[in-house]
Design a protein around this motif. Structure first.
Motif, mmCIF file in Angstrom:
data_model
loop_
_atom_site.group_PDB
_atom_site.id
_atom_site.type_symbol
_atom_site.label_atom_id
_atom_site.label_comp_id
_atom_site.label_asym_id
_atom_site.label_seq_id
_atom_site.Cartn_x
_atom_site.Cartn_y
_atom_site.Cartn_z
ATOM 1 N N ALA A 11 0.814 -1.217 0.000
ATOM 2 C CA ALA A 11 0.000 0.000 0.000
ATOM 3 C C ALA A 11 0.843 1.261 0.000
ATOM 4 O O ALA A 11 0.493 2.240 -0.652
ATOM 5 N N THR A 15 -0.735 4.704 -5.218
ATOM 6 C CA THR A 15 -1.663 5.819 -5.059
ATOM 7 C C THR A 15 -3.058 5.241 -4.886
ATOM 8 O O THR A 15 -3.284 4.039 -5.093
ATOM 9 N N ASP A 16 -4.036 6.078 -4.552
ATOM 10 C CA ASP A 16 -5.413 5.600 -4.437
ATOM 11 C C ASP A 16 -5.889 5.012 -5.755
ATOM 12 O O ASP A 16 -6.555 3.981 -5.781
ATOM 13 N N ARG A 17 -5.546 5.652 -6.873
ATOM 14 C CA ARG A 17 -5.954 5.168 -8.185
ATOM 15 C C ARG A 17 -5.372 3.790 -8.487
ATOM 16 O O ARG A 17 -5.988 2.965 -9.145
ATOM 17 N N GLN A 18 -4.176 3.508 -7.998
ATOM 18 C CA GLN A 18 -3.530 2.225 -8.237
ATOM 19 C C GLN A 18 -4.030 1.133 -7.293
ATOM 20 O O GLN A 18 -3.673 -0.025 -7.472
ATOM 21 N N GLY A 19 -4.817 1.486 -6.310
ATOM 22 C CA GLY A 19 -5.380 0.490 -5.413
ATOM 23 C C GLY A 19 -4.870 0.534 -3.987
ATOM 24 O O GLY A 19 -4.962 -0.453 -3.262
ATOM 25 N N HIS A 20 -4.338 1.677 -3.574
ATOM 26 C CA HIS A 20 -3.818 1.829 -2.209
ATOM 27 C C HIS A 20 -4.803 1.306 -1.161
ATOM 28 O O HIS A 20 -4.432 0.552 -0.264
ATOM 29 N N LYS A 21 -6.064 1.680 -1.284
ATOM 30 C CA LYS A 21 -7.066 1.303 -0.290
ATOM 31 C C LYS A 21 -7.324 -0.200 -0.251
ATOM 32 O O LYS A 21 -7.647 -0.748 0.786
ATOM 33 N N ARG A 22 -7.143 -0.861 -1.373
ATOM 34 C CA ARG A 22 -7.372 -2.308 -1.438
ATOM 35 C C ARG A 22 -6.426 -3.073 -0.512
ATOM 36 O O ARG A 22 -6.748 -4.150 -0.029
ATOM 37 N N THR A 24 -5.006 -1.859 2.409
ATOM 38 C CA THR A 24 -4.866 -1.315 3.756
ATOM 39 C C THR A 24 -5.796 -1.963 4.768
ATOM 40 O O THR A 24 -5.713 -1.673 5.944
#
Length: 125
Positions: A11, A15-22, A24
């Motif tokens: 993570a 970036t968020d667009r690349q899937g950071h949240k996925r 975390t």
């Protein structure tokens, strides 16, 4: 995740667009990867992890990793230096070929990562 070892480690590189949240949230215990294998493929040293599985019966080894010099940068968190080197050397990769010394196909990507397959000894040709 095969190169960083876990979702949390992955993570921090996204970036968020690349899937950071996925990556975390909660992690499944099996999602953690150990970088405990090293191989020289196509005359380059790689660090990463390997897995053995059956493919229609025969046992196959799969190795995924990244060039050792790049791996050290990622392990230290030197992302900007990693990106600069990968960008400067991107034309020397990718490469897809059979490595006779390894005993199977090897795919090197523009980012320095590698994936290699081979039959384990004694599995037939």
């Amino acid at each position: 995740m095969a190169f960083t070892g876990s979702g949390r480690a992955t993570a921090r590189h996204l970036t968020d667009r690349q899937g950071h949240k996925r990556f975390t949230g909660l992690e499944h215990a099996a999602s953690t990867s150990v970088q405990d294998a090293a191989h020289t493929l196509l005359r380059t040293e790689f660090a990463g992890t390997d897995h053995v599985f059956r493919l229609n019966g025969p046992r196959v080894e799969a190795f995924s990793g990244v060039a050792k010099d790049l791996f050290r940068l990622l392990a230290r968190g030197d992302i900007e230096e990693y990106r600069a080197i990968v960008h400067a050397t991107r034309h020397s990769r990718p490469r897809l070929t059979f490595d006779k010394d390894w005993g199977g196909p090897v795919s090197v990507h523009a980012d320095g990562s590698v994936f290699a397959l081979r039959l384990l000894p004694g599995q037939g040709a």
